[in-house]
Design a protein around this motif. Structure first.
Motif, short mmCIF file in Angstrom:
data_model
loop_
_atom_site.label_atom_id
_atom_site.label_comp_id
_atom_site.label_asym_id
_atom_site.label_seq_id
_atom_site.Cartn_x
_atom_site.Cartn_y
_atom_site.Cartn_z
N TYR A 19 -11.32 43.70 2.15
CA TYR A 19 -10.24 44.54 2.69
C TYR A 19 -8.92 44.19 2.01
O TYR A 19 -8.19 45.07 1.55
N GLY A 51 -1.86 43.87 14.67
CA GLY A 51 -3.07 44.02 13.84
C GLY A 51 -2.68 44.11 12.38
O GLY A 51 -3.12 45.02 11.67
N ASP A 74 -2.17 39.08 14.22
CA ASP A 74 -3.59 39.43 14.01
C ASP A 74 -4.44 38.28 14.55
O ASP A 74 -4.04 37.12 14.51
N LEU A 103 -5.11 39.78 20.66
CA LEU A 103 -4.23 40.53 21.57
C LEU A 103 -4.90 40.79 22.90
O LEU A 103 -5.98 41.38 22.98
N ASN A 123 -0.94 49.79 12.18
CA ASN A 123 -1.77 50.67 11.37
C ASN A 123 -3.22 50.20 11.41
O ASN A 123 -3.51 49.04 11.09
C1 LIG Z 1 -8.31 47.59 9.59
S1 LIG Z 1 -7.34 46.16 9.75
C2 LIG Z 1 -5.72 46.81 9.52
C3 LIG Z 1 -4.80 45.79 8.91
C4 LIG Z 1 -3.39 46.27 8.59
N1 LIG Z 1 -2.71 46.78 9.76
C5 LIG Z 1 -3.42 47.32 7.51
O1 LIG Z 1 -3.00 48.45 7.76
O2 LIG Z 1 -3.82 47.01 6.38
C6 LIG Z 1 -7.36 45.85 11.51
C7 LIG Z 1 -6.90 44.45 11.87
O3 LIG Z 1 -6.79 44.35 13.30
C8 LIG Z 1 -7.24 43.06 13.69
N2 LIG Z 1 -7.63 43.11 15.11
C9 LIG Z 1 -8.59 43.87 15.67
N3 LIG Z 1 -8.66 43.66 16.99
C10 LIG Z 1 -7.72 42.75 17.29
C11 LIG Z 1 -7.30 42.12 18.49
N4 LIG Z 1 -7.87 42.41 19.67
N5 LIG Z 1 -6.30 41.22 18.43
C12 LIG Z 1 -5.71 40.93 17.24
N6 LIG Z 1 -6.05 41.49 16.08
C13 LIG Z 1 -7.05 42.39 16.09
C14 LIG Z 1 -8.39 42.77 12.74
O4 LIG Z 1 -8.66 41.39 12.66
C15 LIG Z 1 -7.88 43.37 11.44
O5 LIG Z 1 -7.20 42.42 10.64
#
Ligand SMILES: C[S@@+](CC[C@H](N)C(=O)[O-])C[C@H]1O[C@@H](n2cnc3c(N)ncnc32)[C@H](O)[C@@H]1O
Length: 225
Positions: A19, A51, A74, A103, A123
């Motif tokens: 990613y 996130g 995150d 979170l 995002n």
């Molecule tokens: C698809 S990535 C998006 C990353 C970034 N916002 C971007 O646009 O490139 C989603 C992120 O959300 C984090 N995430 C998902 N559920 C979460 C939670 N409950 N608490 C904290 N982080 C979370 C994941 O670990 C991941 O790094």
């Protein structure tokens, strides 16, 4: 098509690396353009990116808004490792801070005091959340009156074949791990109507939902003053 959840955290090293090394400059740029379009002249200080993953948007935001202090949150340390390196490379250690937090209502209190964010951005987090209210309650907790809110995410296509077509169109030449992540994310995404209901239930009628591309939805607005 019924939603098929995917794991919340992207904490596996190979997944985080794929990613973080992928080129998301186009959607990231779109996100910043949409923020500027919705909130011209933004001059707030405290910005929280929920996130944040490898922190690309947090970094780009800090470069665009030099008065902003950005806190990226995150729960996946594997993702944040890339973010720490990128922040150091960009010389933004004084402006962008990362917090490793899963979170939920209690942990959100460790980010900043209630009602002190001038903007909350996010995002591609929403579709990961088994309990989407986590995101909306975090916004309710963090945002000050009048704060700017921008959340972008995928929306769920009508069928698995429509999802597969989007994967071919937008990720056809990507590595298999990224293609399957994208496909699973489309199946896990919420529909615009589901997001409207989530906002109603969270008391966030100040935010509106629109479609920003053939696969993205946008939640935007200002918290009541
Ligand atoms: C698809 S990535 C998006 C990353 C970034 N916002 C971007 O646009 O490139 C989603 C992120 O959300 C984090 N995430 C998902 N559920 C979460 C939670 N409950 N608490 C904290 N982080 C979370 C994941 O670990 C991941 O790094």
């Amino acid at each position: 098509m019924k939603r098929i959840p995917e794991p919340e955290l992207m904490d596996e090293t190979s997944q985080a690396r794929a990613y973080a090394e992928a080129d998301f400059s186009e959607p990231n740029q779109l996100f910043l353009e949409l923020f500027a379009e919705h909130f011209p002249g933004f001059d707030g200080n405290m910005v929280v990116d929920l996130g944040c993953g490898p922190a690309d948007i947090a970094i780009d935001f800090a470069l665009c808004y030099s008065d902003a202090r950005v806190i990226g949150v995150d729960g996946a340390r594997a993702m944040l490792e890339f973010g720490y390196d990128r922040i150091a490379e960009a010389g933004l250690a004084g402006q962008v801070e990362l917090k490793c937090l899963y979170l939920e209502p209690e942990t959100v209190k460790q980010i900043i005091p209630s009602g002190s964010a001038d903007a909350v951005i996010s995002n591609s987090l929403l579709h990961h959340l088994a309990t989407p209210d986590t995101l909306w309650q975090a916004i309710n907790y963090l945002a000050r009156p009048g704060a700017k809110i921008l959340v972008m995410d995928l929306f769920r296509p009508p069928s698995t074949s429509a999802a597969a077509e989007l994967v071919t169109e937008y990720a056809g030449s990507e590595a298999p791990i990224l293609r399957s992540d994208f496909y699973n994310s489309l199946l896990a995404a919420y529909s615009p109507d589901e997001v409207r209901n989530q906002l109603d239930e969270a008391g966030l009628q100040c935010l509106s939902v629109s479609q920003s591309s053939d696969r993205h939805l946008l939640v935007s607005g200002e918290m009541p003053s």
